[in-house]
Design a protein around this motif. Structure first.
Motif, PDB file in Angstrom:
ATOM      1  N   LEU A   1     -13.895  45.826  -3.725  1.00 27.45           N
ATOM      2  CA  LEU A   1     -13.289  46.720  -4.842  1.00 27.45           C
ATOM      3  C   LEU A   1     -13.079  48.157  -4.168  1.00 27.45           C
TER       4      LEU A   1
ATOM      5  N   ASN B   1     -10.364  49.915  -7.527  1.00 27.06           N
ATOM      6  CA  ASN B   1      -9.863  48.731  -8.006  1.00 27.06           C
ATOM      7  C   ASN B   1     -10.930  47.929  -8.838  1.00 27.06           C
TER       8      ASN B   1
ATOM      9  N   ASP C   1      -9.079  42.630 -10.974  1.00 24.72           N
ATOM     10  CA  ASP C   1      -7.831  43.776 -11.136  1.00 24.72           C
ATOM     11  C   ASP C   1      -7.648  44.304  -9.721  1.00 24.72           C
ATOM     12  N   VAL C   2      -7.526  43.530  -8.698  1.00 28.11           N
ATOM     13  CA  VAL C   2      -7.774  44.003  -7.189  1.00 28.11           C
ATOM     14  C   VAL C   2      -6.259  43.783  -6.368  1.00 28.11           C
TER      15      VAL C   2
ATOM     16  N   TYR D   1      -4.938  45.000  -3.083  1.00 26.63           N
ATOM     17  CA  TYR D   1      -5.010  45.502  -1.914  1.00 26.63           C
ATOM     18  C   TYR D   1      -3.976  46.359  -1.137  1.00 26.63           C
TER      19      TYR D   1
ATOM     20  N   GLY E   1      -6.177  51.483  -7.113  1.00 25.88           N
ATOM     21  CA  GLY E   1      -6.460  51.191  -8.184  1.00 25.88           C
ATOM     22  C   GLY E   1      -5.935  52.103  -9.195  1.00 25.88           C
TER      23      GLY E   1
ATOM     24  N   ARG F   1      -0.901  52.083 -10.513  1.00 28.56           N
ATOM     25  CA  ARG F   1      -1.728  52.208  -9.339  1.00 28.56           C
ATOM     26  C   ARG F   1      -1.596  53.148  -8.436  1.00 28.56           C
TER      27      ARG F   1
END
Length: 521
Positions: free
Chosen positions: A319, A334, A338-339, A341, A345, A412
């Motif tokens: 995260l 993140n 709900d990640v 990369y 986040g 994001r």
């Protein structure tokens, strides 16, 4: 919560009244056998408070802590809060001249120091007009000039002091200071109030990390970092969990050994260590069996490739989040399940975010780059004795982060770089981080940093510094990388110069010191 809003009442003493007194709060790694239960911590911190009062250290005076990650650290920190004395954890990796600046700046009346660090800090103690007391944890090296007229061992300092309750404190009363890393200048004293500790635990600790009583936590970042203070102390203590402590340098080999032997469920790292550990484990052919359920990262943005490779090794996502000393911990992150990369986040519950342009106007369009501002109740009261800097960083309820971001259509946040690191090529902003991510995606690159260089016409173009993986031909790799980056992110963003280096300059938090690379460029 009781009428007394002293943070020590909730984080420490509450566990005894709720029946967790026998539960281990802290234990030291690698078989030292030293551990501290919540009940022991409640008693010991009360004794520290009594000993401080007996030694003449008054409320609102400062107690500097040059203390390694060992079980005495939480005793001192919470003991100071119980006494109304303000603890100031100091970076244990600095030079004597920096300690001299900090100790004189904060005017600490007492210094707690691990014996291993006494020789390093000793040159900074001579002639200090504020320091009245030196307390050494462990055996002091022979022949070291300590400076202050009064010095004694930890055991002598505590003596027969009987524990006392925490002094009455208001939620908005200053509880402790942290000094900023000073990566681009002299460290600044950041003042935090009692309420901030509980606020970060209730927001990031509970809502994102999801800390539980059954967790065992290991944080690579040390106690003296804002990130480490939350990871290793306030978050576990908010839930009655256990923290594993290690007082040495966290190399990949050490991190893997702690994961293997101590079996943490929560691992808190930084991008540089994640990258090095991934390379180490891939070289060994795999990862050990570890019951990890949460892994988090902060300090710098996590390269997308590292997150994916870690997940392939351990089966758990990292995260990635963003925090600061000024905000005490992570406010953008993140979340489990709900990640994405390559992004930082979304806002942590309890915080608001916005982007502004160079004139302070809010940016709302997708894809535009602006400086990130954050609002939340964990913001520091300000910098000690730096009014002008306080006024430019803390703008009412908003705090300037100094980070450049853009927002995707899904809401994001995508990191672009520090405000001072960004530069334009052909009139368009270039994100050093985007170029760095492209570079480290190459299987031959361990680390990369990008700054602005100037060509023969004086125009700015990307210049890269790379650390190749073992066995790589640096010269051949550099030529290959130019085409590799062009193909991934665009021809105009590729680094015109690529310099192969053995390592990159970093702060103690693992952040790359790009200002040093700019001097080279």
């Amino acid at each position: 919560m009781s009428a007394n809003e002293n943070a020590a009442s909730w984080f420490v003493d509450r566990h005894v009244t709720e029946g967790r007194g026998a539960k281990t709060a802290f234990r030291e790694a690698f078989g030292t056998g030293r551990k501290l239960s919540y009940g022991d911590l409640a008693e010991a911190s009360g004794r520290v408070a009594a000993a401080l009062s007996r030694a003449g250290h008054r409320r609102e005076e400062r107690a500097a802590m040059l203390v390694l990650d060992q079980i005495e650290f939480p005793q001192i920190f919470w003991g100071c809060l119980k006494a109304g004395v303000i603890p100031i954890p100091l970076n244990t990796l600095l030079a004597p001249d920096v300690y001299n600046v900090i100790l004189r700046d904060c005017r600490a009346s007492v210094l707690f120091v691990s014996a291993e660090l006494l020789e390093t800090v000793s040159p900074a103690l001579s002639g200090n007009p504020y320091l009245r007391h030196l307390v050494v944890l462990g055996d002091a090296p022979a022949g070291v000039e300590t400076g202050p007229a009064r010095s004694e061992s930890w055991d002598s300092f505590l003596g027969d002091a009987a524990p006392v309750p925490a002094v009455e404190a208001d939620a908005d009363e200053v509880a402790f200071w942290l000094y900023s890393s000073g990566s681009t200048g002299q460290p600044k004293g950041v003042r935090h109030v009692h309420h901030s500790l509980r606020y970060t635990a209730d927001t990031y600790g509970a809502e994102v990390l999801g800390i539980e009583e059954a967790d065992t936590v290991y944080s690579v970042a040390k106690f003296f970092f804002a990130y480490g203070l939350g990871n290793a102390m306030t978050f576990p203590m908010s839930a009655g969990a256990t923290t594993v402590l290690f007082n040495g340098r966290p190399t990949p080999e050490v991190a893997v050994r702690i994961l293997s032997e101590e079996k943490p469920t929560v691992f808190c790292g930084v991008p540089t260590l994640y990258a090095a550990t991934v390379a180490h484990l891939e070289g060994q052919g795999g990862a050990p069996e570890v019951p990890l359920r949460r892994c988090i990262s902060a300090g710098e943005a996590l390269p997308e490739e590292i997150g994916k490779r870690w997940r392939a090794l351990f089966g758990v996502d990292i995260l990635d989040g963003v925090g600061s000393t000024e905000m005490l911990h992570i406010f953008l992150s993140n979340r489990p399940g709900d990640v994405v990369y390559g992004t930082s986040g979304r806002a942590v519950p309890g915080y608001e975010l916005r982007l502004v342009d160079e004139d302070g106007r809010e940016i709302t369009a997708t894809g535009e780059i602006g400086e990130l501002l954050v609002s939340g109740h964990s913001a520091a009261e300000g910098y000690w004795n730096k009014r002008r800097k306080s006024r430019t960083t803390f703008e009412g309820e908003w705090t300037r982060t100094g980070d450049k971001y853009e927002v995707t259509s899904e809401g994001r946040y995508v990191y672009c770089g520090r405000t001072d690191d960004m530069f334009k090529v052909s009139g368009i902003w270039v994100s050093p981080f985007e170029v760095e991510q492209a570079l480290v995606a190459h299987p031959g690159v361990l680390e990369a940093a990008v700054v602005a260089g100037r060509d023969e016409n004086g125009l700015e173009k990307p210049r890269a510094f790379i650390v190749p993986k073992a066995g790589q031909d640096g010269a051949a790799l550099a030529e290959e990388l130019r085409e590799f980056v062009k193909a991934r992110i665009g021809k105009w963003k590729y680094p015109r110069w690529i310099e192969v280096v053995e390592d990159l300059p970093k702060t103690a938090t693992g952040k790359i010191q790009r200002f040093k690379l700019r001097e080279v460029a």
